[in-house]
Design an enzyme around this catalytic site. Structure first.
Site, PDB file in Angstrom:
ATOM      1  N   TYR A   1      -1.037  -8.310  30.981  1.00  0.00           N
ATOM      2  CA  TYR A   1       0.033  -8.415  30.252  1.00  0.00           C
ATOM      3  C   TYR A   1       0.921  -7.140  30.074  1.00  0.00           C
ATOM      4  CZ  TYR A   1      -2.132  -5.203  26.770  1.00  0.00           C
ATOM      5  OH  TYR A   1      -2.842  -3.693  26.033  1.00  0.00           O
ATOM      6  N   CYS A   2       2.137  -7.248  29.841  1.00  0.00           N
ATOM      7  CA  CYS A   2       3.116  -6.025  29.690  1.00  0.00           C
ATOM      8  C   CYS A   2       3.641  -6.012  28.355  1.00  0.00           C
ATOM      9  CB  CYS A   2       3.992  -6.278  30.867  1.00  0.00           C
ATOM     10  SG  CYS A   2       4.952  -7.743  30.935  1.00  0.00           S
TER      11      CYS A   2
END
Length: 122
Positions: free
Chosen positions: A81-82
């Site tokens: 995830y970012c």
């Protein structure tokens, strides 16, 4: 954040080749006690301000260099995830090109997680 058209085009060019899930599924799995590898690919400064519970840090700038030391098996299931789900798509694409077969990008990323009111670690 307003992303540039070329960046978005790059993400969209590979999105169809990347498996995705969302922050709600990650939360359900955490609540169920499922064990999985959740990796934050944001910048280190973003990581230190807060991250998803149970996540480890391998920023997009170093993930290709350091992934094998941490997860040597290409069959390891990895959830990336970012901030919102774009950089994680690009990082997942790179890992797939390196031979990792079970890489998933988390749509919504940290922003979606926070907006849902889920807990954050710092």
């Amino acid at each position: 954040m307003q992303h540039s058209p070329r960046f978005l085009a790059l993400v969209e060019a590979v999105r169809g080749q990347i498996a995705e899930t969302d922050v709600h599924q990650i939360k359900r799995w955490q609540d169920e006690g499922r064990t999985f590898h959740l990796i934050d690919v944001r910048e280190e400064s973003e990581w230190t301000q807060g991250h998803l519970p149970g996540a480890s840090y391998l920023g997009k700038g170093i993930i290709e260099r350091d992934i094998e030391a941490r997860y040597p098996s290409p069959d390891t299931e990895l959830f990336l995830y970012c901030g919102g789900g774009f950089r994680s798509i690009l990082a997942a694409d790179a890992l797939q090109k390196m031979g990792y077969r079970h890489v998933v990008s988390v749509d919504g990323g940290f922003r979606g997680w926070s907006e849902a009111g889920y807990p954050v670690e710092s």
